[in-house]
Design an enzyme around this catalytic site. Structure first.
Site, mmCIF file in Angstrom:
data_model
loop_
_atom_site.group_PDB
_atom_site.id
_atom_site.type_symbol
_atom_site.label_atom_id
_atom_site.label_comp_id
_atom_site.label_asym_id
_atom_site.label_seq_id
_atom_site.Cartn_x
_atom_site.Cartn_y
_atom_site.Cartn_z
ATOM 1 N N ASP A 1 0.866 -1.174 0.000
ATOM 2 C CA ASP A 1 0.000 0.000 0.000
ATOM 3 C C ASP A 1 0.904 1.226 0.000
ATOM 4 O O ASP A 1 1.631 1.480 0.971
ATOM 5 C CB ASP A 1 -0.888 -0.013 1.243
ATOM 6 C CG ASP A 1 -1.847 1.176 1.317
ATOM 7 O OD1 ASP A 1 -1.678 2.137 0.532
ATOM 8 O OD2 ASP A 1 -2.737 1.171 2.193
ATOM 9 N N VAL A 2 0.894 1.988 -1.083
ATOM 10 C CA VAL A 2 1.845 3.097 -1.199
ATOM 11 C C VAL A 2 1.585 4.202 -0.184
ATOM 12 O O VAL A 2 2.438 5.068 0.019
ATOM 13 C CB VAL A 2 1.850 3.677 -2.632
ATOM 14 C CG1 VAL A 2 2.383 2.671 -3.632
ATOM 15 C CG2 VAL A 2 0.467 4.189 -3.030
ATOM 16 N N TYR B 1 -9.344 14.785 -8.023
ATOM 17 C CA TYR B 1 -8.346 14.196 -8.919
ATOM 18 C C TYR B 1 -7.476 15.286 -9.546
ATOM 19 O O TYR B 1 -6.247 15.192 -9.558
ATOM 20 C CB TYR B 1 -9.047 13.391 -10.005
ATOM 21 C CG TYR B 1 -8.110 12.721 -10.973
ATOM 22 C CD1 TYR B 1 -7.402 11.570 -10.616
ATOM 23 C CD2 TYR B 1 -7.921 13.235 -12.262
ATOM 24 C CE1 TYR B 1 -6.531 10.954 -11.504
ATOM 25 C CE2 TYR B 1 -7.055 12.621 -13.156
ATOM 26 C CZ TYR B 1 -6.363 11.492 -12.769
ATOM 27 O OH TYR B 1 -5.497 10.887 -13.651
ATOM 28 N N LYS C 1 -3.417 15.841 -8.892
ATOM 29 C CA LYS C 1 -2.428 15.727 -9.964
ATOM 30 C C LYS C 1 -1.682 17.052 -10.170
ATOM 31 O O LYS C 1 -0.499 17.053 -10.547
ATOM 32 C CB LYS C 1 -3.099 15.283 -11.262
ATOM 33 C CG LYS C 1 -3.587 13.836 -11.235
ATOM 34 C CD LYS C 1 -2.425 12.847 -11.105
ATOM 35 C CE LYS C 1 -2.870 11.412 -11.228
ATOM 36 N NZ LYS C 1 -1.749 10.440 -11.170
#
Length: 642
Positions: A445-446, A539, A543
């Site tokens: 899990d990052v 999102y 980003k």
């Protein structure tokens, strides 16, 4: 040793294929392309005339999975004519062997083809059995004590024509009806028979007797022997960098810490026993003559240069002087190669060498061949020619990439593109992915900082460092206007898309600084950064923040030789972010059907994960060696961005 023959074959070559696989499938007998086998048959040539043929293992084939096509068919009469010559240089010998082939497309015959040809029996098997090599590598060899007169013992002669002639002379002088094999000192065992099944049974019997003899003199194991614990990844990465600098190119350096290795590197006489040389001379191609004991890479290289100067003949070019095996009480064993496969082969060979050394020491002392004999094999003209035929390595050979989101979509495409260009890859993802020689798949899990640091450590232990970092892992939470956006969704999106990358960059930076060709980072952001759309606030904002993070990293890390670039994909519909539901909603918003929406770009192009993966790999190449801080779109052209 168990006789595992369990099939019946009426065709002699099929039986030889089967017996070869039995031999090659046992690492105590054969390692990584070693050993060779043959069978003699009578067949008809193109004119219908009967001809005696020797089918012998072809160069480049591994006994473990050899097929009929892996055997070279040669005219036996011609081979036996060659054996009457007083001398035959190896290069000329290999040319003559090719001229004796019945099939011009067949692989090059084994260098030991003439030895197979001289044996009168139809079938022959040759291995480098650990147990037999142990008996031959003693200060006082015990071959006769174990095997008696059933084998002909041949003193060490370098493989090729001279060995075949020596074997022919000794076999004619000493072989009789009870002879079932030949022991080549410091080299291995030949057995033969009326068919491959009999040759295999004799092989198993002789190796089994050697094993039983050695078992009665088994060395005592240290009671406290246990696998070694992890070390600071930077220790390994610095060591790999030193080795790469000496080698002149990036390398893979894998650490091995099992209990047997730990016990061996703890020996007080480690430098002495490890410094005596390999168990059999052909291993020198993979491991060099001796390992590096300790961590003085520069000192090892200087010793190697002296070794070359002492033994070199005019016209030879020195191979790189970097070690292939390193032994250290804290690190265990580190094995080195241009590719992960090469480092793994060195690992397997030296693991077996450890067993040979320890058993031989228990029987009075391990002894290898003199340095001059080993040098002759390391710089053998046939091996040099094989290296030259290998061609230039792929661009990222010896380099290590770490990719997040590696199980699917753009992440998987990046893994594929980097591996295709020679890199070894560590892939992190919530979904487990199978590992292979050049790929280490880790379920991580990052957003778990501790798990990410542990994964970096495991990657360094497997491959030695990190040269390339590709941040692909991301989530798209679905369409939601800002007024309806809940805090949990916002926070989760930021955690995966931005926070995890910040953690990864911080943890990876010291490793990227040590990359032999300079570190490279590629961040996968989105077209939503320059051209956001309604309903994608979390999102788009995540980003955008990720892009700013990459820009700052490019500013801060340029002095360390690390370049950081960003790609902005759009409309990559073969990823998990684009469900049928999301696609339908988006297409409806623009008044398009789904297929038209997929090509809603200036070029009318279909953007795929594979295309993004290729772009990411190219950004890591020398093409972009002078580029950092760049943002590269891959979207077919977007009128809101252009």
């Amino acid at each position: 040793m168990e006789n595992r023959w369990a099939e019946t074959h009426t065709d002699p070559l099929d039986a030889c294929v089967y017996g070869s696989r039995l031999l090659g499938g046992d690492p105590d007998l054969v390692l990584h392309g070693g050993g060779n086998t043959s069978v003699k048959v009578t067949t008809a040539d193109l004119t219908g005339r009967p001809v005696d043929v020797l089918y012998v293992k072809g160069s480049g084939w591994d006994l473990a999975d050899i097929e009929r096509a892996g055997f070279a068919p040669l005219r036996l009469e011609r081979l036996r004519e060659l054996l009457t010559l007083p001398s035959l240089p190896d290069g000329r010998m290999m040319n003559e062997l090719r001229c004796a082939l019945l099939d011009a497309s067949a692989p090059d015959p084994s260098v030991e083809t003439l030895l197979h040809a001289l044996l009168p029996q139809p079938a022959a098997l040759h291995s480098h059995a650990d147990a037999v090599i142990t008996l031959t590598n003693l200060r006082e060899p015990r071959v006769a004590e174990v095997f008696g007169d059933r084998v002909v013992v041949v003193p060490y002669v370098m493989p090729g024509f001279a060995l075949a002639r020596t074997c022919a002379e000794l076999f004619a002088r000493h072989a009789d009806g009870d002879t079932v094999g030949v022991v080549l000192m410091n080299h291995g065992l030949f057995t033969f028979g009326e068919d491959t099944e009999q040759a295999y049974a004799r092989h198993v019997e002789l190796v089994g007797e050697a094993e039983e003899f050695l078992a009665r003199h088994r060395p005592a194991r240290a009671a406290s022997a246990a696998a070694l614990p992890p070390v600071d990844p930077l220790v390994l990465a610095r060591l790999r960098r030193e080795i790469a600098d000496v080698a002149g190119h990036p390398v893979i350096a894998g650490r091995h810490t099992d209990a047997a290795t730990a016990a061996f590197v703890a020996r007080p006489d480690l430098a002495d026993v490890a410094g005596r040389g390999p168990a059999t001379p052909d291993h020198v191609i993979r491991t060099k003559r001796v390992p590096l004991v300790g961590r003085d890479v520069a000192g090892y290289a200087e010793d190697y240069r002296r070794y070359f100067a002492e033994h070199a003949r005019p016209g030879l070019t020195m191979l790189d002087p970097a070690p292939r095996v390193l032994l250290d009480p804290e690190l265990g064993m580190v094995t080195v190669g241009r590719r992960a496969k090469d480092a793994d082969i060195a690992r397997d060979i030296y693991a077996h060498t450890i067993g040979v050394i320890e058993r031989a020491e228990a029987l009075g002392g391990y002894r290898a061949l003199p340095a001059a004999d080993l040098f002759d094999v390391e710089y053998w003209e046939l091996e040099q020619a094989k290296l030259r035929r290998g061609g230039a390595p792929a661009e990222f050979t010896g380099e290590v990439a770490l990719v997040t989101g590696a199980a699917s979509g753009i992440g998987r495409a990046c893994v594929d593109a980097l591996r295709a260009r020679g890199a070894s890859v560590v892939g992190l993802d919530l979904t487990p992915t199978p590992s292979r020689a050049d790929y280490l798949g880790l379920q991580v899990d990052v957003t778990d900082a501790a798990a990410v640091r542990a994964a970096l450590g495991r990657g360094v232990e497997r491959f030695g460092g990190v040269d390339v970092l590709v941040a692909c892992a991301g989530v798209f939470p679905g369409d939601a206007p800002i007024a309806d956006l809940d805090q949990e969704t916002w926070r989760r999106t930021m955690s995966v898309n931005v926070d995890s990358v910040a953690t990864l960059l911080g943890a990876a930076h010291p490793l990227l600084r040590l990359a032999p060709r300079g570190g490279r980072v590629v961040v996968v952001a989105s077209k939503n950064v320059p051209a956001p759309g309604p309903g994608a606030a979390a999102y788009s904002a995540s980003k955008a923040a990720l892009t700013q993070l990459a820009r700052v990293a490019a500013l801060e890390w340029a002095a360390d030789g690390i370049r950081v670039n960003t790609v902005h994909p759009d409309a990559v519909f073969d990823t998990g972010l684009w469900t049928d539901e999301v696609l339908s909603r988006r297409a409806l918003r623009y008044g398009l059907d789904v297929e038209a929406y997929k090509r809603r770009n200036l070029l009318g192009a279909k953007i795929t994960s594979a295309a993004v993966g290729r772009l990411v790999a190219e950004l890591c190449s020398d093409t972009f060696a002078c580029t950092t801080g760049a943002q590269v779109p891959i979207d077919g052209g977007n009128e809101r961005v252009v």
